[in-house]
Design a protein around this motif. Structure first.
Motif, PDB file in Angstrom:
ATOM      1  N   MET A 125       0.834  -1.183   0.000  1.00 52.25           N
ATOM      2  CA  MET A 125       0.000   0.000   0.000  1.00 52.25           C
ATOM      3  C   MET A 125       0.879   1.246   0.000  1.00 52.25           C
ATOM      4  O   MET A 125       2.004   1.219   0.449  1.00 52.25           O
ATOM      5  N   ARG A 126       0.295   2.309  -0.444  1.00 50.20           N
ATOM      6  CA  ARG A 126       0.985   3.590  -0.480  1.00 50.20           C
ATOM      7  C   ARG A 126       0.220   4.563   0.406  1.00 50.20           C
ATOM      8  O   ARG A 126      -0.985   4.711   0.294  1.00 50.20           O
ATOM      9  N   THR A 127       0.968   5.227   1.280  1.00 45.92           N
ATOM     10  CA  THR A 127       0.379   6.233   2.149  1.00 45.92           C
ATOM     11  C   THR A 127       0.446   7.569   1.435  1.00 45.92           C
ATOM     12  O   THR A 127       1.502   7.968   0.964  1.00 45.92           O
ATOM     13  N   GLU A 128      -0.684   8.260   1.359  1.00 38.02           N
ATOM     14  CA  GLU A 128      -0.718   9.540   0.651  1.00 38.02           C
ATOM     15  C   GLU A 128      -1.268  10.630   1.560  1.00 38.02           C
ATOM     16  O   GLU A 128      -2.073  10.375   2.452  1.00 38.02           O
ATOM     17  N   PHE A 129      -0.794  11.836   1.307  1.00 43.37           N
ATOM     18  CA  PHE A 129      -1.262  12.998   2.064  1.00 43.37           C
ATOM     19  C   PHE A 129      -2.634  13.413   1.556  1.00 43.37           C
ATOM     20  O   PHE A 129      -2.877  13.459   0.361  1.00 43.37           O
ATOM     21  N   VAL A 130      -3.523  13.741   2.491  1.00 43.77           N
ATOM     22  CA  VAL A 130      -4.824  14.283   2.134  1.00 43.77           C
ATOM     23  C   VAL A 130      -4.786  15.798   2.292  1.00 43.77           C
ATOM     24  O   VAL A 130      -5.281  16.535   1.451  1.00 43.77           O
ATOM     25  N   GLU A 131      -4.170  16.231   3.379  1.00 49.75           N
ATOM     26  CA  GLU A 131      -4.068  17.654   3.677  1.00 49.75           C
ATOM     27  C   GLU A 131      -2.732  17.900   4.374  1.00 49.75           C
ATOM     28  O   GLU A 131      -2.323  17.122   5.224  1.00 49.75           O
ATOM     29  N   GLU A 132      -2.059  18.975   4.000  1.00 50.56           N
ATOM     30  CA  GLU A 132      -0.800  19.312   4.645  1.00 50.56           C
ATOM     31  C   GLU A 132      -0.716  20.824   4.785  1.00 50.56           C
ATOM     32  O   GLU A 132      -0.763  21.557   3.806  1.00 50.56           O
ATOM     33  N   SER A 133      -0.617  21.271   6.024  1.00 50.16           N
ATOM     34  CA  SER A 133      -0.439  22.693   6.307  1.00 50.16           C
ATOM     35  C   SER A 133       0.522  22.813   7.489  1.00 50.16           C
ATOM     36  O   SER A 133       1.032  21.823   7.989  1.00 50.16           O
ATOM     37  N   ARG A 134       0.739  24.026   7.951  1.00 51.39           N
ATOM     38  CA  ARG A 134       1.666  24.232   9.068  1.00 51.39           C
ATOM     39  C   ARG A 134       1.167  23.602  10.364  1.00 51.39           C
ATOM     40  O   ARG A 134       1.944  23.181  11.193  1.00 51.39           O
ATOM     41  N   SER A 135      -0.134  23.546  10.542  1.00 55.80           N
ATOM     42  CA  SER A 135      -0.668  23.065  11.814  1.00 55.80           C
ATOM     43  C   SER A 135      -1.459  21.759  11.707  1.00 55.80           C
ATOM     44  O   SER A 135      -1.950  21.258  12.707  1.00 55.80           O
ATOM     45  N   ARG A 136      -1.588  21.193  10.495  1.00 51.95           N
ATOM     46  CA  ARG A 136      -2.365  19.954  10.347  1.00 51.95           C
ATOM     47  C   ARG A 136      -1.835  19.141   9.168  1.00 51.95           C
ATOM     48  O   ARG A 136      -1.590  19.678   8.096  1.00 51.95           O
ATOM     49  N   VAL A 137      -1.662  17.846   9.418  1.00 55.57           N
ATOM     50  CA  VAL A 137      -1.311  16.894   8.364  1.00 55.57           C
ATOM     51  C   VAL A 137      -2.267  15.714   8.508  1.00 55.57           C
ATOM     52  O   VAL A 137      -2.412  15.162   9.596  1.00 55.57           O
ATOM     53  N   SER A 138      -2.911  15.355   7.414  1.00 61.58           N
ATOM     54  CA  SER A 138      -3.761  14.160   7.435  1.00 61.58           C
ATOM     55  C   SER A 138      -3.320  13.243   6.299  1.00 61.58           C
ATOM     56  O   SER A 138      -2.821  13.687   5.276  1.00 61.58           O
ATOM     57  N   TRP A 139      -3.489  11.953   6.506  1.00 60.81           N
ATOM     58  CA  TRP A 139      -3.034  10.957   5.543  1.00 60.81           C
ATOM     59  C   TRP A 139      -4.080   9.874   5.390  1.00 60.81           C
ATOM     60  O   TRP A 139      -4.994   9.735   6.207  1.00 60.81           O
TER      61      TRP A 139
END
Length: 175
Positions: A1-15
């Motif tokens: 499987m490949r882990t991918e970023f959904v959202e990336e900002s200075r205060s939040r990262v979701s995968w």
């Protein structure tokens, strides 16, 4: 499987990591329909029993996969002025979303990537990695399953920056 970023900002990262479960379920459905179609063309007396057995096995395997394989593995790290959160959840085809981990950012010490070499056909090996969060008490909690090392390391670096915690990569043995 490949882990991918959904959202990336200075205060939040979701995968998010998606499993190929839907493709397996559709493949089983197509196999059952194709076999039933071929069996209908024969004039054997046993065709109905064989057709029911094959379709029944396909349904049972499909249900077993739906119960044991998560559809999506997802999570996020969020840093807020008053603290922050680390959360991980899995989405199952028949059971819906199930939370696996919810920790406050204040109690975390570091993020750690574990890499392992797995044997394929001897002597070939392939590497996989998974990401852990380490609490200040030394407890380790998994944030991802086994996935491609490049995607897991990139995620670990992003989480370390967002949470302002150290990030380490450590290697293991051949499994």
């Amino acid at each position: 499987m490949r882990t991918e970023f959904v959202e990336e900002s200075r205060s939040r990262v979701s995968w998010k990591s998606r499993s190929p479960l839907i493709y397996a379920e559709v493949g089983l459905l197509l196999l059952a329909v194709a076999f039933a179609g071929v069996a209908m063309l024969t004039h054997s007396a046993a065709r109905w029993a064989v057709m029911v057995a094959v379709v029944g096995v396909c349904v049972l395997v499909g249900l077993l996969l739906a119960v044991t394989v998560p559809l999506v593995d997802q999570g996020f790290v969020e840093r807020l002025p008053e603290g922050g959160r680390v959360e991980r959840a899995r989405t199952w085809l028949l059971r819906g979303v199930r939370p696996l981990l919810a920790l406050d950012l204040d109690g975390l010490a570091a993020f750690e990537v574990e890499t392992e070499a797995f044997e394929d056909a001897p002597p070939a090996t392939y590497e996989q990695a998974r990401l852990w969060v380490v609490s200040e008490g030394g407890e380790r909690h998994p944030l991802t399953g086994w996935a491609e090392p490049s995607s897991v390391i990139a995620l670990g670096e992003a989480l370390g920056k967002t949470a302002r915690r150290p990030f380490e990569v450590r290697s293991g043995n051949v499994v």
